[in-house]
Design a protein around this motif. Sequence first.
Motif, mmCIF file in Angstrom:
data_model
loop_
_atom_site.group_PDB
_atom_site.id
_atom_site.type_symbol
_atom_site.label_atom_id
_atom_site.label_comp_id
_atom_site.label_asym_id
_atom_site.label_seq_id
_atom_site.Cartn_x
_atom_site.Cartn_y
_atom_site.Cartn_z
ATOM 1 N N LEU A 9 9.645 -7.853 -5.810
ATOM 2 C CA LEU A 9 9.863 -7.581 -7.230
ATOM 3 C C LEU A 9 9.211 -6.298 -7.735
ATOM 4 C CD1 LEU A 9 9.515 -11.150 -8.828
ATOM 5 C CD2 LEU A 9 11.594 -9.875 -8.286
ATOM 6 N N ASP A 10 8.136 -5.856 -7.106
ATOM 7 C CA ASP A 10 7.387 -4.717 -7.665
ATOM 8 C C ASP A 10 7.740 -3.381 -7.019
ATOM 9 O OD1 ASP A 10 6.194 -6.635 -9.159
ATOM 10 O OD2 ASP A 10 4.266 -6.612 -8.116
ATOM 11 N N ILE A 11 8.419 -3.402 -5.884
ATOM 12 C CA ILE A 11 8.791 -2.157 -5.195
ATOM 13 C C ILE A 11 10.297 -1.953 -5.330
ATOM 14 C CG2 ILE A 11 8.783 -0.915 -2.993
ATOM 15 C CD1 ILE A 11 6.421 -2.619 -2.135
ATOM 16 N N GLU A 12 10.689 -0.770 -5.789
ATOM 17 C CA GLU A 12 12.113 -0.483 -5.980
ATOM 18 C C GLU A 12 12.834 -0.534 -4.632
ATOM 19 O OE1 GLU A 12 15.496 0.223 -8.165
ATOM 20 O OE2 GLU A 12 13.458 -0.212 -8.863
ATOM 21 N N PRO A 13 13.831 -1.405 -4.503
ATOM 22 C CA PRO A 13 14.500 -1.551 -3.196
ATOM 23 C C PRO A 13 15.461 -0.400 -2.907
ATOM 24 C CG PRO A 13 15.522 -2.991 -4.809
ATOM 25 C CD PRO A 13 14.343 -2.351 -5.503
ATOM 26 N N GLN A 14 15.646 -0.115 -1.625
ATOM 27 C CA GLN A 14 16.653 0.850 -1.192
ATOM 28 C C GLN A 14 17.920 0.143 -0.721
ATOM 29 O OE1 GLN A 14 14.954 3.525 1.707
ATOM 30 N NE2 GLN A 14 13.239 4.059 0.397
ATOM 31 N N THR A 49 16.832 -5.637 7.684
ATOM 32 C CA THR A 49 16.460 -6.314 8.932
ATOM 33 C C THR A 49 15.115 -7.016 8.798
ATOM 34 O OG1 THR A 49 17.688 -4.635 10.166
ATOM 35 C CG2 THR A 49 16.100 -5.966 11.390
ATOM 36 N N GLN A 50 14.157 -6.375 8.147
ATOM 37 C CA GLN A 50 12.854 -7.005 7.946
ATOM 38 C C GLN A 50 12.971 -8.243 7.066
ATOM 39 O OE1 GLN A 50 10.760 -3.594 6.380
ATOM 40 N NE2 GLN A 50 9.858 -3.087 8.362
ATOM 41 N N ALA A 51 13.809 -8.166 6.032
ATOM 42 C CA ALA A 51 14.009 -9.337 5.177
ATOM 43 C C ALA A 51 14.585 -10.501 5.973
ATOM 44 C CB ALA A 51 14.932 -8.975 4.010
ATOM 45 N N LEU A 52 15.503 -10.205 6.884
ATOM 46 C CA LEU A 52 16.100 -11.259 7.711
ATOM 47 C C LEU A 52 15.055 -11.928 8.590
ATOM 48 C CD1 LEU A 52 18.536 -12.728 9.028
ATOM 49 C CD2 LEU A 52 18.760 -10.741 10.537
ATOM 50 N N GLN A 53 14.255 -11.127 9.304
ATOM 51 C CA GLN A 53 13.274 -11.699 10.220
ATOM 52 C C GLN A 53 12.130 -12.376 9.470
ATOM 53 O OE1 GLN A 53 14.278 -11.996 13.068
ATOM 54 N NE2 GLN A 53 15.826 -10.374 13.216
ATOM 55 N N CYS A 54 11.748 -11.835 8.317
ATOM 56 C CA CYS A 54 10.686 -12.476 7.528
ATOM 57 C C CYS A 54 11.148 -13.813 6.986
ATOM 58 C CB CYS A 54 10.266 -11.549 6.387
ATOM 59 S SG CYS A 54 9.269 -10.143 6.915
ATOM 60 N N LYS A 64 0.823 -1.207 0.000
ATOM 61 C CA LYS A 64 0.000 0.000 0.000
ATOM 62 C C LYS A 64 0.856 1.256 0.000
ATOM 63 C CE LYS A 64 -3.621 2.360 2.645
ATOM 64 N NZ LYS A 64 -4.480 2.305 3.863
ATOM 65 N N ARG A 65 1.880 1.285 0.824
ATOM 66 C CA ARG A 65 2.722 2.478 0.968
ATOM 67 C C ARG A 65 3.877 2.504 -0.015
ATOM 68 N NH1 ARG A 65 4.513 3.617 6.980
ATOM 69 N NH2 ARG A 65 5.391 5.389 5.843
ATOM 70 N N ARG A 66 4.092 1.394 -0.737
ATOM 71 C CA ARG A 66 5.204 1.284 -1.680
ATOM 72 C C ARG A 66 6.548 1.473 -0.973
ATOM 73 N NH1 ARG A 66 3.506 -1.474 -5.536
ATOM 74 N NH2 ARG A 66 5.242 -0.745 -6.830
ATOM 75 N N VAL A 67 6.650 0.920 0.231
ATOM 76 C CA VAL A 67 7.892 0.976 0.998
ATOM 77 C C VAL A 67 8.551 -0.395 0.922
ATOM 78 C CG1 VAL A 67 8.902 1.295 3.286
ATOM 79 C CG2 VAL A 67 7.009 2.742 2.549
ATOM 80 N N PRO A 68 9.802 -0.475 0.493
ATOM 81 C CA PRO A 68 10.437 -1.792 0.339
ATOM 82 C C PRO A 68 10.785 -2.421 1.677
ATOM 83 C CG PRO A 68 12.018 -0.048 -0.107
ATOM 84 C CD PRO A 68 10.690 0.625 0.088
ATOM 85 N N LEU A 69 11.003 -3.711 1.643
ATOM 86 C CA LEU A 69 11.515 -4.417 2.813
ATOM 87 C C LEU A 69 12.948 -3.969 3.068
ATOM 88 C CD1 LEU A 69 10.411 -8.138 2.388
ATOM 89 C CD2 LEU A 69 9.882 -6.702 4.343
ATOM 90 N N GLN A 79 2.887 9.706 4.324
ATOM 91 C CA GLN A 79 3.509 8.454 4.760
ATOM 92 C C GLN A 79 4.768 8.162 3.953
ATOM 93 O OE1 GLN A 79 0.356 5.496 4.571
ATOM 94 N NE2 GLN A 79 -0.271 5.986 6.648
ATOM 95 N N ILE A 80 5.617 9.168 3.855
ATOM 96 C CA ILE A 80 6.878 9.037 3.139
ATOM 97 C C ILE A 80 7.971 8.677 4.138
ATOM 98 C CG2 ILE A 80 8.651 10.315 1.851
ATOM 99 C CD1 ILE A 80 6.435 11.929 0.582
ATOM 100 N N LEU A 81 8.778 7.706 3.768
ATOM 101 C CA LEU A 81 9.920 7.321 4.590
ATOM 102 C C LEU A 81 11.148 8.051 4.066
ATOM 103 C CD1 LEU A 81 11.031 5.527 6.869
ATOM 104 C CD2 LEU A 81 11.476 3.775 5.142
ATOM 105 N N LEU A 82 11.694 8.954 4.871
ATOM 106 C CA LEU A 82 12.866 9.723 4.472
ATOM 107 C C LEU A 82 14.117 8.854 4.497
ATOM 108 C CD1 LEU A 82 12.228 13.026 6.466
ATOM 109 C CD2 LEU A 82 11.806 12.625 4.029
ATOM 110 N N ASP A 83 15.119 9.279 3.738
ATOM 111 C CA ASP A 83 16.403 8.585 3.759
ATOM 112 C C ASP A 83 17.065 8.760 5.127
ATOM 113 O OD1 ASP A 83 16.069 7.890 1.113
ATOM 114 O OD2 ASP A 83 17.102 9.676 0.366
#
Length: 790
Positions: free
Chosen positions: A148-153, A111-116, A103-108, A475-479
Amino acid sequence: MRANLARHGRRLLVCRASAPSCAAYANPARRRPITRPVARRDFQRTFFNVLFQKPPREVRQPEYEPGWMQIMVWRSRMLDSLRPPPRRELVEAWKKLMQSKLKRRVPLNSTQALQCRRLLEYLAEPSNPEQVRPLSSAHLSMARQVLLDIEPQERDQNHLDLAKALHAVWSSGNFTGKARSPELQWSYFVKSLCRYGASLEAMQELCTKWNDPAYAAYLDKEDRLVEAVARGLAREGKETELVELIEYAEKHGVPYDAGTQAVMVVFFADLDRVPETQNWLSKPITQSYSQVEVYRAVASFAMRNGLQDWAMPLFLELGQSQPKKKYWDALSQAILLVGKGLGEVDTMMSHMVDRNGALSPDTHTLNGLLRVAVETEDAALGDEVLSLGAAKGLAPNGETYLILLQMRLATGNVAGAQAAYEQVKYLEPWNHESRPGLFDEYRQLLSRYLVFLSRESPPDFKLILALLEAVEEEQILLDPETVASLCLRFLENDQHFEVMDILSVHSFFFSEAQREVVQNAFIAFCLDRHTSTSRAWGGYQLLHQFFQDTSFERRSRLMEAFFDRKRPDMASHVFGHMRQHRNKSYHPKMDTYIRCLEGFARYPDPEGLGMVHNMLKMDTTIQPTTKLYTAMMLAYTACDKPLAALDFWNEITQSREGPSYASLEAVFWTLERKPGGDRKAREIWERIERMDLELPPAVYNAYIGAVAGSGNEKEVRSLIMDMSSFVGAEPDAMTLAVAHNALPGQELQARFREWAKKKYRNTWAELDKVGQRLNEYSLCQFKINRVMKA
């Protein structure tokens, strides 16, 4: 207390009423009259003051993504060997997190990828007789879309491990719902490898399936995996493997087409590799036209390398072929890049035709020309493009103002950037225009804009706060770099609540690596000598509150920094936070205790010393050594507790390890500050003489200080004159200073100064250059840097 009173009384009896000779260098404290505040008799309506008083600002609670806290609670319970939450709750937490991401288009983040990945492996295990449905295909599909659909940071091993775990679950079939073909799942897996930095492994996967007819369609027709792997190799800079893949593909039935040409030409053009770029561009392709990005990349490449004459025939050929509108837009940008003026572009616009008839420029054409102005950092060209668009009746859209915002930031135009931002905010092009990637571009530009504003002198905090409100609304996540820069500016302005708000909104969305970026900024702020102590302490408190994962090494540096600021109370709090951390790897080590105690030896703090000593008593991981006892002796001596310090000397003498040179120096220093300590000092010295030890000058100086501390001025003279026979070195400025400072009376010090000036004229001349002060007993003290180490 008795020893302290005795010491005070003895020093007062020894002191004379006459002023010491160093009074010319120091100003003793004078008693000043106490000014009492004048009582105010104004009548105040206290009831209404309380009634209408502005409530205190509330501290904002940290924000987490839906489902994330449940996942972290599960992980914590697993680490503590406790019963985990029910599986149905974990499946629901997985679903909420992935839905929030989409919904927010925020990538994993990493740390989230590790726990998921860990949670996925746990949920995929065969469950007990407990009747709980496992993950469904819909849950797995959501995770695949997030990858795959959200551009990763971030692109790291944790994302790759999650992708591999997903593929393993798909392959095992341990889920409910409809299963897609294994070939399609394999193609998703290969794309994930390319996207997160494992393109070499993806290339190997391609080679293993190359001759399998079931997978042939995915190589160049449906999913174009050859092109996807090539783009991954190009992104990772794997030139040799990239060339090998394209050549292998041509030899095995996958032709060189516009897609692979775009990868190769853009890759070498960005590196300004002239022969390779020209070679891959001239190589025939199966389509009539190259992709638009190729012409755009070639134009920039020609401008940077002075190859305008080589590129012009390519662009003329494109114009004569009556291409589609998107090619005309790229051609207009190329003309500007190769050195032509906006007049030539205007002329070309009147001749734009495709096979269906005449074409007219539109706002997309205008935006493309503006991007050229941004690339060339030519603000005047940007204004000319806007004038040309107005003359042709082209109204700017949201993307236009987005590009203008980028241009104004590049040229440092604050007013222009604010005007462009307001238009972007009003038009919201990511919601009303079909071009993909606009929202991510807006997020990046907003981060740049905030950093730009934070570096202004002085910063416009009102504008920054207004922008932060917009960031929160959208709901923007700043760098992390932006968050760090803003926090530092607010800290410098003592706006701690704003810092807490920013960290509450953003810091818990960051991965461990991203959080380190913010931590490093805070730590640099606290360690900076130009930062005031109060602000450094405020920065540390926020660091402690929001970053419990601050490393042990960083905490140790902060502790030492507060000692260097002469604030042992703050340093002891940092030490206490380390000791109280729930993670034992953050607990103080032996060296940490020693450095903390040495800090108390430099800057005494009895209360902090008591706290650290109590923690040491309860720390079963620390086995006392001579070095630790020495540090304790130094700390208690500095805090005017020589009797307690001597208890540690007794522990040293009874230990298996025995005394060291540092402990000898420490015990003599303790005896220097203890009334009647010269008797004990002589006993220790007699033992040293019987053992025939070779002593360093520092230990002998400390012994001289112990004898001098009891007022034995004549004996001190004799010890100084005999120094070379004991340690093989003549007395230096430190020797004379230690003896002089330890003498407990003004008359004793005066006689010693008179003798030393005559006997050691040159050495005393060096000491005269050192500053002097009066201590609390009005005794003259040379400002020597006598550092005591354990």
